[in-house]
Motif scaffolding. Structure first.
Motif, short mmCIF file in Angstrom:
data_model
loop_
_atom_site.label_atom_id
_atom_site.label_comp_id
_atom_site.label_asym_id
_atom_site.label_seq_id
_atom_site.Cartn_x
_atom_site.Cartn_y
_atom_site.Cartn_z
N ALA A 1 0.98 -0.79 0.13
CA ALA A 1 0.13 0.32 -0.44
C ALA A 1 1.00 0.75 0.20
CB ALA A 1 -1.21 -0.07 1.36
N GLY A 2 0.24 2.95 -0.64
CA GLY A 2 0.97 3.59 -0.94
C GLY A 2 0.49 4.62 -0.27
N PHE A 3 0.52 6.00 -0.36
CA PHE A 3 0.35 7.16 -0.02
C PHE A 3 0.68 8.26 -0.50
CE2 PHE A 3 0.40 11.02 2.26
CZ PHE A 3 -0.74 10.63 3.56
N GLY A 4 -0.35 9.05 -1.31
CA GLY A 4 -0.14 9.84 -1.49
C GLY A 4 -1.37 9.89 -3.43
N ASP A 5 -1.41 9.11 -3.67
CA ASP A 5 -2.94 8.96 -5.05
C ASP A 5 -1.87 9.67 -6.56
OD1 ASP A 5 -4.86 7.54 -6.80
OD2 ASP A 5 -5.85 9.09 -5.80
N VAL A 6 -0.75 8.91 -7.00
CA VAL A 6 -0.23 9.99 -7.41
C VAL A 6 -0.55 9.55 -9.17
CG1 VAL A 6 2.15 10.89 -6.90
CG2 VAL A 6 1.88 8.79 -7.97
N ASP A 7 -1.22 10.27 -10.13
CA ASP A 7 -1.56 9.47 -11.41
C ASP A 7 -0.98 8.02 -11.97
OD1 ASP A 7 -3.12 11.62 -11.45
OD2 ASP A 7 -2.13 12.46 -13.10
N GLU A 8 -0.26 7.39 -11.84
CA GLU A 8 0.65 6.18 -12.41
C GLU A 8 -0.42 5.51 -10.76
OE1 GLU A 8 4.50 4.56 -12.92
OE2 GLU A 8 5.04 6.19 -11.96
N ALA A 9 0.14 6.09 -10.01
CA ALA A 9 -1.37 4.83 -9.15
C ALA A 9 -2.30 3.34 -9.92
CB ALA A 9 -1.10 5.68 -7.99
N ARG A 10 -2.64 5.08 -10.38
CA ARG A 10 -4.32 4.21 -11.00
C ARG A 10 -3.72 3.32 -11.97
NH1 ARG A 10 -5.03 9.76 -11.70
NH2 ARG A 10 -5.64 9.64 -9.68
N SER A 11 -2.73 3.66 -12.47
CA SER A 11 -2.99 2.91 -13.88
C SER A 11 -2.76 1.09 -13.92
CB SER A 11 -1.20 3.19 -14.54
OG SER A 11 0.27 2.39 -13.78
N SER A 12 -2.92 0.05 -14.88
CA SER A 12 -3.08 -1.48 -15.20
C SER A 12 -1.52 -1.82 -14.41
CB SER A 12 -4.13 -1.80 -16.14
OG SER A 12 -2.82 -1.72 -17.08
N THR A 13 -0.85 -1.22 -14.48
CA THR A 13 1.12 -1.73 -14.48
C THR A 13 1.06 -1.62 -12.98
OG1 THR A 13 1.94 -0.15 -16.13
CG2 THR A 13 3.15 -0.96 -14.72
N TRP A 14 0.11 -1.01 -11.69
CA TRP A 14 0.89 -0.99 -10.75
C TRP A 14 -1.10 -1.77 -9.50
CZ3 TRP A 14 5.67 -1.62 -10.17
CH2 TRP A 14 6.31 -1.32 -11.15
N HIS A 15 -2.15 -0.66 -9.92
CA HIS A 15 -3.64 -1.02 -9.34
C HIS A 15 -2.96 -0.76 -8.18
CE1 HIS A 15 -6.59 -1.90 -11.80
NE2 HIS A 15 -6.59 -2.02 -12.42
N LEU A 16 -2.84 0.55 -7.60
CA LEU A 16 -1.44 0.52 -6.12
C LEU A 16 -2.62 0.76 -4.82
CD1 LEU A 16 0.02 0.52 -4.02
CD2 LEU A 16 0.48 2.86 -4.38
N THR A 17 -3.32 0.50 -3.70
CA THR A 17 -3.74 0.43 -2.77
C THR A 17 -3.32 1.84 -1.87
OG1 THR A 17 -5.30 -1.11 -2.97
CG2 THR A 17 -5.13 -0.04 -0.80
N THR A 18 -3.77 2.74 -2.49
CA THR A 18 -3.20 3.91 -1.43
C THR A 18 -3.85 5.49 -0.93
OG1 THR A 18 -1.91 5.79 -1.79
CG2 THR A 18 -3.04 5.07 -3.73
N TRP A 19 -3.36 6.20 -0.41
CA TRP A 19 -4.23 6.48 0.34
C TRP A 19 -4.34 8.70 -0.33
CZ3 TRP A 19 -7.51 7.13 4.18
CH2 TRP A 19 -8.26 8.21 5.05
N ALA A 20 -4.98 9.08 -0.30
CA ALA A 20 -4.99 10.23 -1.94
C ALA A 20 -5.32 11.70 -0.77
CB ALA A 20 -6.22 10.14 -2.88
N ASP A 21 -4.51 11.97 -0.92
CA ASP A 21 -4.69 13.32 0.43
C ASP A 21 -5.53 14.17 -0.17
OD1 ASP A 21 -4.33 14.40 2.86
OD2 ASP A 21 -1.79 15.00 2.08
N ASN A 22 -6.11 15.45 0.81
CA ASN A 22 -6.89 15.94 -0.13
C ASN A 22 -6.60 17.26 -0.35
OD1 ASN A 22 -8.64 18.42 -0.69
ND2 ASN A 22 -10.12 17.70 0.89
N ILE A 23 -4.75 17.68 -1.57
CA ILE A 23 -4.38 18.65 -1.66
C ILE A 23 -5.37 20.04 -1.79
CG2 ILE A 23 -3.16 19.75 -3.75
CD1 ILE A 23 -2.33 16.11 -4.36
N GLY A 24 -6.36 20.09 -2.72
CA GLY A 24 -7.01 21.35 -2.80
C GLY A 24 -7.46 21.72 -0.92
N TRP A 25 -7.24 21.09 0.19
CA TRP A 25 -7.71 21.92 0.58
C TRP A 25 -6.74 22.13 1.48
CZ3 TRP A 25 -5.16 21.08 6.13
CH2 TRP A 25 -6.12 21.49 7.00
N ARG A 26 -5.78 21.50 1.28
CA ARG A 26 -3.86 21.81 1.98
C ARG A 26 -3.36 23.77 1.20
NH1 ARG A 26 -0.32 17.26 0.72
NH2 ARG A 26 1.09 18.61 1.29
N ILE A 27 -3.69 22.93 0.02
CA ILE A 27 -3.27 24.71 -0.67
C ILE A 27 -3.93 25.67 -0.54
CG2 ILE A 27 -2.95 25.30 -3.10
CD1 ILE A 27 -1.00 22.94 -2.67
#
Length: 290
Positions: free
Chosen positions: A217-243
């Motif tokens: 499992a990862g942390f960040g939910d970058v675009d590559e995480a959802r690709s079929s190469t990885w199908h990475l389970t991860t945490w999507a931080d609320n970047i909009g709120w932070r910024i």
């Protein structure tokens, strides 16, 4: 007294602008943040000046050159390695400085994210757990991860350190671990401090072969995480709120309303599954390692 016609009036002052301090080698997470930052600044009628600095001396020179622009403040993107290397140059600039990743609210949310990741891996039935970080120590998300395991009477079997924040360093760290650890003693699940580290870990597991399976499992939910190469389970931080929160502090009354809550979300994919998992796993790019 002579007055100028509207066409000959002096040019207006520079538009409202903030400086963004970052490593010259932007990670996918940084690129995601910059995209959101650009969007929100455009909505406020403001601009961003990127200050890619690899040393404090470089940053000091850039800030001196930017002085005529009248920067309203500085936002520092963490690289997880040399977060304090710019301190003297930042202090000398006399500008307000925001480090979004160091905000108490963000640290609190990262701990909660780590707890949810831990609970997810526990629910999957894994028994031996590990972590992978860029540096020795313990990040906020790892604090939450540890806490969730301890609450279920589990402990970390191994704490891996990549000595860097890129996937190649993660690849080397996990490869060393696999080579040095007997099959019966290897961890079953690994939580990585970032998606980039998770990609390196997953590639090491695949390349090592020998039927090895470790849920990741990862942390960040970058675009590559959802690709079929990885199908990475991860945490999507609320970047909009932070910024938005950071810009509110830097720009004051010009801030716009951000109605979303600050909570992030767990993105469930396939990488955290146990070795035997029927159904849709055969349809994704990570299936060949199971």
């Amino acid at each position: 007294m002579m007055t100028l016609s509207p066409a000959r009036q002096p040019a207006p002052a520079f538009p409202m602008m903030i400086g963004v301090v970052a490593s010259p080698l932007l990670t996918p997470c940084h690129q995601k943040i910059l995209n959101e930052l650009t969007r929100q600044l455009n909505a406020r009628g403001a601009l961003m000046l990127l200050l890619p600095a690899d040393t404090e001396q470089t940053l000091a020179a850039q800030l001196k050159q930017a002085a005529p622009l009248g920067l309203r403040g500085l936002l520092v993107l963490s690289d997880g390695i040399n977060d304090r290397q710019y301190d003297h140059a930042l202090a000398a600039s006399l500008l307000p400085v925001i480090r979004p990743d160091a905000e108490q609210d963000v640290q609190h949310d990262a701990r909660l994210a780590g707890e949810e990741i831990g609970c997810l891996l526990l629910a999957e039935g894994h028994q031996r757990f590990g972590s992978l970080q860029s540096l020795a120590g313990i990040s906020s998300q790892m604090q939450g991860y540890h806490a969730s395991l301890m609450a279920a009477n589990h402990t970390l079997a191994v704490e891996l350190v990549a000595d860097g924040s890129d996937r190649e360093q993660a690849y080397q760290a996990v490869t060393r671990y696999l080579k040095q650890t007997r099959a019966a003693e290897r961890i079953q699940a690994l939580f990585c401090e970032s998606d980039l580290l998770a990609f390196g870990a997953m590639q090491a597991i695949r390349d090592f072969g020998q039927g090895v399976h470790i849920a990741v499992a990862g942390f960040g939910d970058v675009d590559e995480a959802r690709s079929s190469t990885w199908h990475l389970t991860t945490w999507a931080d609320n970047i909009g709120w932070r910024i938005n929160h950071a810009l509110n502090r830097l720009l004051g009354t010009v801030a716009v309303e951000h109605k979303e809550g600050r909570e992030g979300a767990l993105k469930i994919r396939h990488s955290h599954f146990g070795k035997q998992r029927p159904g849709e796993m055969s349809e994704c790019g990570c299936a060949h390692r199971h």
